[in-house]
Design a protein around this motif. Structure first.
Motif, PDB file in Angstrom:
ATOM      1  N   LEU A   1      25.667  36.112  33.711  1.00  0.00           N
ATOM      2  CA  LEU A   1      26.412  37.304  33.306  1.00  0.00           C
ATOM      3  C   LEU A   1      26.256  37.556  31.815  1.00  0.00           C
ATOM      4  O   LEU A   1      26.004  38.689  31.393  1.00  0.00           O
TER       5      LEU A   1
ATOM      6  N   GLY B   1      33.857  38.425  41.145  1.00  0.00           N
ATOM      7  CA  GLY B   1      34.047  36.979  41.182  1.00  0.00           C
ATOM      8  C   GLY B   1      35.332  36.600  41.890  1.00  0.00           C
ATOM      9  O   GLY B   1      35.378  35.611  42.645  1.00  0.00           O
TER      10      GLY B   1
ATOM     11  N   MET C   1      28.037  39.063  40.430  1.00  0.00           N
ATOM     12  CA  MET C   1      28.936  39.611  39.413  1.00  0.00           C
ATOM     13  C   MET C   1      28.165  40.457  38.403  1.00  0.00           C
ATOM     14  O   MET C   1      28.583  41.569  38.051  1.00  0.00           O
ATOM     15  N   ALA C   2      27.039  39.935  37.945  1.00  0.00           N
ATOM     16  CA  ALA C   2      26.245  40.640  36.943  1.00  0.00           C
ATOM     17  C   ALA C   2      25.635  41.918  37.516  1.00  0.00           C
ATOM     18  O   ALA C   2      25.601  42.956  36.842  1.00  0.00           O
TER      19      ALA C   2
ATOM     20  N   ALA D   1      28.261  44.568  37.713  1.00  0.00           N
ATOM     21  CA  ALA D   1      28.597  45.031  36.368  1.00  0.00           C
ATOM     22  C   ALA D   1      27.535  45.988  35.829  1.00  0.00           C
ATOM     23  O   ALA D   1      27.854  47.018  35.224  1.00  0.00           O
TER      24      ALA D   1
ATOM     25  N   ALA E   1      19.936  39.591  39.474  1.00  0.00           N
ATOM     26  CA  ALA E   1      20.977  40.585  39.204  1.00  0.00           C
ATOM     27  C   ALA E   1      20.377  41.925  38.808  1.00  0.00           C
ATOM     28  O   ALA E   1      20.815  42.990  39.280  1.00  0.00           O
TER      29      ALA E   1
ATOM     30  N   ALA F   1      25.923  43.552  44.609  1.00  0.00           N
ATOM     31  CA  ALA F   1      26.453  42.192  44.693  1.00  0.00           C
ATOM     32  C   ALA F   1      26.052  41.535  46.008  1.00  0.00           C
ATOM     33  O   ALA F   1      25.660  40.362  46.046  1.00  0.00           O
TER      34      ALA F   1
ATOM     35  N   ALA G   1      27.299  34.379  40.351  1.00  0.00           N
ATOM     36  CA  ALA G   1      27.115  34.910  38.999  1.00  0.00           C
ATOM     37  C   ALA G   1      26.167  36.103  39.007  1.00  0.00           C
ATOM     38  O   ALA G   1      26.399  37.104  38.321  1.00  0.00           O
TER      39      ALA G   1
ATOM     40  N   THR H   1      34.586  44.476  35.759  1.00  0.00           N
ATOM     41  CA  THR H   1      33.894  44.672  37.040  1.00  0.00           C
ATOM     42  C   THR H   1      33.423  43.329  37.591  1.00  0.00           C
ATOM     43  O   THR H   1      33.656  42.991  38.751  1.00  0.00           O
ATOM     44  N   ALA H   2      32.766  42.570  36.732  1.00  0.00           N
ATOM     45  CA  ALA H   2      32.259  41.257  37.137  1.00  0.00           C
ATOM     46  C   ALA H   2      33.400  40.348  37.576  1.00  0.00           C
ATOM     47  O   ALA H   2      33.289  39.616  38.570  1.00  0.00           O
TER      48      ALA H   2
ATOM     49  N   LEU I   1      32.727  43.427  32.085  1.00  0.00           N
ATOM     50  CA  LEU I   1      33.310  42.121  32.368  1.00  0.00           C
ATOM     51  C   LEU I   1      34.460  42.220  33.361  1.00  0.00           C
ATOM     52  O   LEU I   1      34.663  41.308  34.180  1.00  0.00           O
TER      53      LEU I   1
END
Length: 295
Positions: free
Chosen positions: A125, A154, A180-181, A184, A234, A200, A177, A149-150, A147
């Motif tokens: 991330l 998560g 998440m990235a 985002a 990602a 995701a 991870a 959003t991530a 962050l």
């Protein structure tokens, strides 16, 4: 009730659609409700995480940080320099991969990082957001939203599956991870909540079943290079979603599948350092050498 919104991906998607907001906005509303702090206070706390992420990327790319074990250090810098040439993965992806490795090298040298969602997956991330943010000119305000959003993505994995290598293999760490990235990146690029969740889902599907087999029980080999892979994973999944590509299997079903697969993975492949690469002859020699150093 706001808390019910975060039961699963579908409830978040529906809430965002009905209220015409982003996942980041929904997550901030949740944090305001739970913490009883103001929005400014919550965002200030998240900004501190951004600062640590940025510092860990900078440190890992500008200094030769070596771990006590001697298993890692300097490879992120090497890849970052190579990114200036003509890398097959493209300059931006190569730089993000290097930044991701840099953070995990800093972690291995006992430096300060943000576990996102874990220390062993902390580079993905951070590396993706810092490098993509630099390349696209994103402001700190945009990165703070990213962050959130991530964090929401998560949270969904932590709530409905696992973010532990011991519980679900490396798919639950570098895979989550990357998820998440990816989400985002999508929202920061103007994508809708459903696109972020698709990104995701695709990121997890790409590494479904990935084992956790750290050599000598340390999150260095193969973890650092898997962070590089996670960064690129990602980015391509964000591109897929923004291009209009969808995940045939919905996000929530992907999360449930990841949990089941993680439970099916044999114990020696779940962070016990008793299987996979950790059980190779070379890894055993490394483990014995480190034990002698400690003893």
């Amino acid at each position: 009730m706001l808390m019910d919104v975060f039961e699963n991906g579908e409830s978040i998607r529906r809430y965002c659609l009905e209220n015409r907001i982003t996942i980041a906005e929904a997550m901030q509303r949740r944090e305001e409700y739970l913490s009883e702090q103001s929005r400014d206070e919550i965002r200030a706390e998240m900004y501190k995480n951004l600062v640590v992420m940025r510092d860990s990327v900078r440190k890992g790319l500008s200094e030769r940080v070596e771990s006590v074990s001697g298993l890692s250090g300097g490879e992120a810098m090497r890849l970052f320099r190579y990114a200036k040439l003509t890398p097959f993965s493209g300059t931006n992806a190569c730089r993000a991969a290097a930044a991701a490795m840099a953070v995990v090298e800093v972690n291995a040298s006992m430096g300060c990082i943000v576990a996102a969602p874990t220390a062993g997956a902390s580079g993905i991330l951070a590396g993706v957001l810092i490098e993509c943010g630099h390349e696209r000119g994103w402001t700190d305000e945009q990165l703070v939203d990213a962050l959130f959003t991530a964090g929401a993505v998560g949270l969904l994995f932590a709530k409905n599956a696992t973010i532990s290598g011991a519980g679900g293999g490396c798919q639950a760490e570098t895979g989550v991870a990357a998820a998440m990235a990816a989400a985002a990146l999508v929202e920061t690029s103007g994508g809708a909540a459903v696109q972020a969740l698709d990104a995701a889902a695709m990121a997890i599907k790409n590494v479904l079943g990935l084992i956790c087999d750290p050599v000598a029980g340390l999150v260095e080999c193969p973890c650092i290079k898997r962070n590089a892979l996670g960064a690129v994973n990602a980015m391509i999944c964000a591109d897929l979603a923004l291009a209009g590509v969808t995940s045939l299997i919905p996000f929530d079903e992907v999360v449930a599948t990841m949990l089941q697969v993680g439970q099916d993975i044999r114990p020696e492949y779940r962070e016990t350092a008793r299987g996979g690469l950790a059980a190779t002859p070379t890894a055993r020699k490394v483990t014995e050498r480190l034990h002698r150093m400690q003893g």
